[in-house]
Write a protein that holds these residues in place. Structure first.
Motif, PDB file in Angstrom:
ATOM      1  N   GLU A   1       0.820  -1.212   0.000  1.00 26.77           N
ATOM      2  CA  GLU A   1       0.000   0.000   0.000  1.00 26.77           C
ATOM      3  C   GLU A   1       0.851   1.259   0.000  1.00 26.77           C
ATOM      4  O   GLU A   1       0.369   2.345  -0.353  1.00 26.77           O
ATOM      5  CB  GLU A   1      -0.930   0.016   1.215  1.00 26.77           C
ATOM      6  CG  GLU A   1      -0.213   0.017   2.561  1.00 26.77           C
ATOM      7  CD  GLU A   1      -1.179   0.065   3.729  1.00 26.77           C
ATOM      8  OE1 GLU A   1      -2.120   0.895   3.678  1.00 26.77           O
ATOM      9  OE2 GLU A   1      -1.018  -0.731   4.670  1.00 26.77           O
ATOM     10  N   PHE A   2       2.106   1.138   0.366  1.00 26.12           N
ATOM     11  CA  PHE A   2       3.001   2.297   0.377  1.00 26.12           C
ATOM     12  C   PHE A   2       3.802   2.408  -0.929  1.00 26.12           C
ATOM     13  O   PHE A   2       4.671   3.265  -1.045  1.00 26.12           O
ATOM     14  CB  PHE A   2       3.951   2.215   1.576  1.00 26.12           C
ATOM     15  CG  PHE A   2       3.244   2.229   2.898  1.00 26.12           C
ATOM     16  CD1 PHE A   2       2.620   3.375   3.356  1.00 26.12           C
ATOM     17  CD2 PHE A   2       3.183   1.076   3.673  1.00 26.12           C
ATOM     18  CE1 PHE A   2       1.964   3.390   4.574  1.00 26.12           C
ATOM     19  CE2 PHE A   2       2.522   1.070   4.895  1.00 26.12           C
ATOM     20  CZ  PHE A   2       1.908   2.233   5.351  1.00 26.12           C
TER      21      PHE A   2
ATOM     22  N   ASN B   1       4.949   3.582  -4.341  1.00 26.02           N
ATOM     23  CA  ASN B   1       4.826   4.860  -5.019  1.00 26.02           C
ATOM     24  C   ASN B   1       3.909   4.740  -6.238  1.00 26.02           C
ATOM     25  O   ASN B   1       3.987   3.782  -6.989  1.00 26.02           O
ATOM     26  CB  ASN B   1       6.222   5.336  -5.452  1.00 26.02           C
ATOM     27  CG  ASN B   1       6.201   6.737  -6.001  1.00 26.02           C
ATOM     28  OD1 ASN B   1       5.625   6.998  -7.059  1.00 26.02           O
ATOM     29  ND2 ASN B   1       6.834   7.654  -5.292  1.00 26.02           N
ATOM     30  N   GLU B   2       3.035   5.751  -6.426  1.00 22.11           N
ATOM     31  CA  GLU B   2       2.090   5.714  -7.540  1.00 22.11           C
ATOM     32  C   GLU B   2       2.804   5.615  -8.891  1.00 22.11           C
ATOM     33  O   GLU B   2       2.315   4.963  -9.810  1.00 22.11           O
ATOM     34  CB  GLU B   2       1.196   6.958  -7.520  1.00 22.11           C
ATOM     35  CG  GLU B   2       0.038   6.880  -6.563  1.00 22.11           C
ATOM     36  CD  GLU B   2      -0.968   5.818  -6.971  1.00 22.11           C
ATOM     37  OE1 GLU B   2      -1.588   5.951  -8.044  1.00 22.11           O
ATOM     38  OE2 GLU B   2      -1.119   4.829  -6.236  1.00 22.11           O
ATOM     39  N   GLN B   3       3.946   6.259  -9.000  1.00 19.99           N
ATOM     40  CA  GLN B   3       4.685   6.207 -10.255  1.00 19.99           C
ATOM     41  C   GLN B   3       5.198   4.806 -10.559  1.00 19.99           C
ATOM     42  O   GLN B   3       5.407   4.443 -11.716  1.00 19.99           O
ATOM     43  CB  GLN B   3       5.857   7.192 -10.216  1.00 19.99           C
ATOM     44  CG  GLN B   3       5.436   8.650 -10.185  1.00 19.99           C
ATOM     45  CD  GLN B   3       4.565   9.025 -11.372  1.00 19.99           C
ATOM     46  OE1 GLN B   3       4.878   8.695 -12.517  1.00 19.99           O
ATOM     47  NE2 GLN B   3       3.460   9.709 -11.105  1.00 19.99           N
ATOM     48  N   ASP B   4       5.403   4.011  -9.497  1.00 17.06           N
ATOM     49  CA  ASP B   4       5.861   2.636  -9.690  1.00 17.06           C
ATOM     50  C   ASP B   4       4.702   1.693 -10.000  1.00 17.06           C
ATOM     51  O   ASP B   4       4.917   0.549 -10.389  1.00 17.06           O
ATOM     52  CB  ASP B   4       6.590   2.146  -8.432  1.00 17.06           C
ATOM     53  CG  ASP B   4       7.899   2.891  -8.199  1.00 17.06           C
ATOM     54  OD1 ASP B   4       8.495   3.334  -9.197  1.00 17.06           O
ATOM     55  OD2 ASP B   4       8.307   3.034  -7.031  1.00 17.06           O
ATOM     56  N   ARG B   5       3.495   2.180  -9.792  1.00  9.40           N
ATOM     57  CA  ARG B   5       2.312   1.357 -10.041  1.00  9.40           C
ATOM     58  C   ARG B   5       1.834   1.430 -11.489  1.00  9.40           C
ATOM     59  O   ARG B   5       1.045   0.600 -11.925  1.00  9.40           O
ATOM     60  CB  ARG B   5       1.151   1.809  -9.144  1.00  9.40           C
ATOM     61  CG  ARG B   5       1.271   1.452  -7.681  1.00  9.40           C
ATOM     62  CD  ARG B   5       0.014   1.852  -6.934  1.00  9.40           C
ATOM     63  NE  ARG B   5       0.110   1.538  -5.519  1.00  9.40           N
ATOM     64  CZ  ARG B   5      -0.174   0.346  -5.008  1.00  9.40           C
ATOM     65  NH1 ARG B   5      -0.596  -0.623  -5.797  1.00  9.40           N
ATOM     66  NH2 ARG B   5      -0.056   0.136  -3.712  1.00  9.40           N
ATOM     67  N   MET B   6       2.283   2.441 -12.223  1.00  6.70           N
ATOM     68  CA  MET B   6       1.703   2.644 -13.542  1.00  6.70           C
ATOM     69  C   MET B   6       2.722   2.951 -14.625  1.00  6.70           C
ATOM     70  O   MET B   6       3.854   3.341 -14.349  1.00  6.70           O
ATOM     71  CB  MET B   6       0.680   3.787 -13.486  1.00  6.70           C
ATOM     72  CG  MET B   6       1.271   5.151 -13.176  1.00  6.70           C
ATOM     73  SD  MET B   6       0.012   6.467 -13.067  1.00  6.70           S
ATOM     74  CE  MET B   6      -0.516   6.568 -14.782  1.00  6.70           C
ATOM     75  N   SER B   7       2.293   2.730 -15.860  1.00 12.10           N
ATOM     76  CA  SER B   7       3.114   3.067 -17.015  1.00 12.10           C
ATOM     77  C   SER B   7       2.211   3.647 -18.094  1.00 12.10           C
ATOM     78  O   SER B   7       1.014   3.361 -18.141  1.00 12.10           O
ATOM     79  CB  SER B   7       3.832   1.822 -17.560  1.00 12.10           C
ATOM     80  OG  SER B   7       2.890   0.882 -18.055  1.00 12.10           O
TER      81      SER B   7
END
Length: 260
Positions: A88-89, A91-97
């Motif tokens: 849950e922690f 980073n949002e940038q690591d969740r998406m492309s």
């Protein structure tokens, strides 16, 4: 029954059929410009099995998708892959492309970050979405991609006009039977599909209309195969994000008042 959705023959077949179904010659389908209104009016959808905050995040991503397409890619196709699972922690940038495509296609796996998201995410946890500049719903290529990647939890298509369609799977998902049923319906209703095979198919404009009509009817039966089809325009949950939050707030206030 189809049982090998990763075979070169299947991919070649889908590619050839897609060229014919979406060829610009004689189709009369043109690219729609993306407007402020289209982005603002992207509907909220309560996806089954997801939490409220996840559904709101998906709506935001759909708006981001159209904004990126409009301002950075000339209103052409853009794909976003988003990881719903994980720490849950994270980073949002690591969740998406984000991957940029052309007017009629986007190669999702041309991006290394997207490949990594597919490789590292757990089963059935990937959100994959892209826009359709010409305003159409799912294409044959889209369905083939969905069938070939079981790690996709929800597959979303957002048109340049802001309409949202999605398909997802349940625990009763019957992959082979569902696609076989689509092939059977095409054979039964579209003349040029009578001899459906792994060969290039030439389809007239009139038969294209019939084929898409068959696909539209097929979507109505997806529940029989453990799949869900969502049409954001037709759902009651099309209120804007702020309206949803106000409703939730009112419910909390109501509960507190009742408790007293």
């Amino acid at each position: 029954m189809y049982d090998d959705f990763s075979s070169p023959e299947f991919k070649k077949f889908v590619t050839e059929i897609e060229k014919e179904m979406n060829s610009s010659k004689g189709s009369g389908v043109e690219k729609f410009p993306i407007t402020d209104e289209a982005i603002k009016n992207v509907p909220y959808i309560k996806y089954r099995g997801l939490k409220e905050d996840q559904c709101l995040r998906i709506q935001e991503l759909e708006q981001i998708l159209l904004s990126v397409s409009r301002f950075k890619n000339n209103c052409n196709e853009v794909a976003i892959t988003y990881r719903l699972d994980g720490d849950e922690f994270l980073n949002e940038q690591d969740r998406m492309s984000i991957v940029y495509g052309e007017e009629g296609e986007v190669n999702i796996f041309s991006d290394e970050k997207t490949k990594k998201l597919f490789e590292t995410a757990k089963e059935l946890v990937i959100l994959s979405m892209h826009n359709h500049p010409n305003g159409t719903s799912f294409s044959f290529n889209d369905l083939a991609f969905f069938y070939s990647h079981d790690e996709i939890k929800i597959f979303v298509v957002v048109t340049n006009t802001g309409k949202v369609n999605s398909i997802s799977r349940t625990d009763l998902y019957a992959k082979n039977a569902s696609f076989t049923r689509l092939a059977e319906m095409l054979k039964e209703n579209v003349p040029r599909f009578k001899e459906l095979s792994f060969e290039a198919v030439r389809i007239s404009v009139e038969n294209k209309k019939k084929a898409y009509a068959v696909m539209k009817e097929w979507f109505k039966h997806l529940k029989e195969f453990g799949m869900r089809y969502e049409d954001g325009v037709l759902k009651s949950g099309i209120a804007e994000k702020e309206q949803r939050r106000k409703v939730a707030k009112n419910k909390r206030v109501s509960r507190r008042g009742f408790a007293r």
